[in-house]
Design a protein around this motif. Sequence first.
Motif, PDB file in Angstrom:
ATOM      1  N   GLU A 153      34.077   8.372  13.746  1.00 12.64           N
ATOM      2  CA  GLU A 153      34.398   6.962  13.937  1.00 12.64           C
ATOM      3  C   GLU A 153      35.675   6.767  14.752  1.00 12.64           C
ATOM      4  O   GLU A 153      35.921   5.679  15.289  1.00 12.64           O
ATOM      5  N   VAL A 203      28.979   4.292  10.434  1.00 10.24           N
ATOM      6  CA  VAL A 203      28.676   2.958  10.966  1.00 10.24           C
ATOM      7  C   VAL A 203      28.709   1.952   9.825  1.00 10.24           C
ATOM      8  O   VAL A 203      28.079   2.140   8.782  1.00 10.24           O
ATOM      9  N   THR A 238      29.395   0.949  18.066  1.00  8.42           N
ATOM     10  CA  THR A 238      27.991   1.119  17.710  1.00  8.42           C
ATOM     11  C   THR A 238      27.083   0.654  18.840  1.00  8.42           C
ATOM     12  O   THR A 238      26.136   1.353  19.222  1.00  8.42           O
ATOM     13  N   VAL A 261      21.806   7.524  13.132  1.00 10.17           N
ATOM     14  CA  VAL A 261      22.937   6.655  12.792  1.00 10.17           C
ATOM     15  C   VAL A 261      23.227   6.821  11.314  1.00 10.17           C
ATOM     16  O   VAL A 261      22.353   6.597  10.466  1.00 10.17           O
TER      17      VAL A 261
END
Length: 423
Positions: free
Chosen positions: A97, A124, A131, A141
């Motif tokens: 992330e 996510v 994203t 994902v």
Amino acid sequence: MHPDTQQPLFLGRQPILDRERRLCAYELLFRSDASGAAHVTDGAQATATVMVNAFAELGMTHVLDDCDAYINVDQGFLFSDLIELLPRPGAVIEILESVPPTPAVVERCRALRALGYTLALDDVVAMDARTVALLPLVRVVKVDVMAVNGPPLARLVADLRRQAPHVRLLAEKVETQADYDHCMALGFALFQGYHFARPSTLVGRRLGHSQRTLLRLMTQLCTDASSRDLEETLKTEPGLTVNLLRMANSAGSSASTTVTSLGDVIHVLGRRYLQRWVQLLLFCSGGSGAHLDPLLMLAATRGRLMEITVNLHRPRDAAMADGAFMAGMMSLMPALLGMPMEQVLPTLGLAPAIDTALRKRDGPIGHLLRLATASEEEGVPDLGAALLANDWVCPVLFSRAQSEALAWAHSLSRRALGGTLQT
């Protein structure tokens, strides 16, 4: 003793399940010790350590059990050439992330996908800029269902399916049966979390290799040295050779042939691939590696003795000499790795004659291995019986081979202390 040789190594592993609760992948995690702690000060080095521990030190088969491997990658490692050492079928590059959705990152992800890599987007929690930018390029994902739940989670899943119907949704941090039931109802394909299993920590023994040797290999590769020169350098490093054999036998090398010699290892891996692995090992190296472990020294010396013995008696049989060296050097791996030979050999992909020699001490190379082993013991009757079993070996020439092998081993010690290697 080599500072790295008998030190333990640690690797975290958490299972990923499908909708039928079948194991289909593991996330591999950096670990600092057996307690499961992860003291990460450099994300790129942590990823490099995970790669070395999983694919070289422990052997991919032992770690993954034929499952895919999810490996966390930060921005620095994403742009490193070392990322291309990951096996293309079998590894999933998990983009952390912390990686920003810059044009350069998007282009790099596009290039990796074109090379055949599978990409996953980690943690996510919303349809944010990261994203949206990377969604077209990833296959998986990972949604943090602890951070987003209830109606917001349902809306996020709907948005992801609408914008990227090609991706597989993985629910991570699934903590309870209720979490699992809710994610099943929402249509998640994959699941990971404490509800199924906490990460376990695999512990192994690190095979030492000299930083000096790695630097020498890097110089040789950069100056296009001959394969024979590369082989001579690798002969001084049994631990490094085992790691290279494991890599040559992994999905990353696409090897379809068995290995008989160090030359085969170099050919199967290819110089570019080998150079990157040396770079990776240098990156992970924490010390100068100035001293040789006695067991590694004995392994190299035993292999050299067997090689010289064949060369003195059958100078035209280069294939047997190469195989003899390989068998002699590999014969001490159970002691070095702390596991039986039956568990060591499947990760190496050795030729049948060498495999038989190591498993059963049978065949010409196996009988020669018995002779080399007997020569290290004090029992004269055992040595005499071994010489009789190898009736093609002249005792006088074998004594000469012993002297040459010991002189070679002495040169290794001098080089470890800063001298010059003589081969």
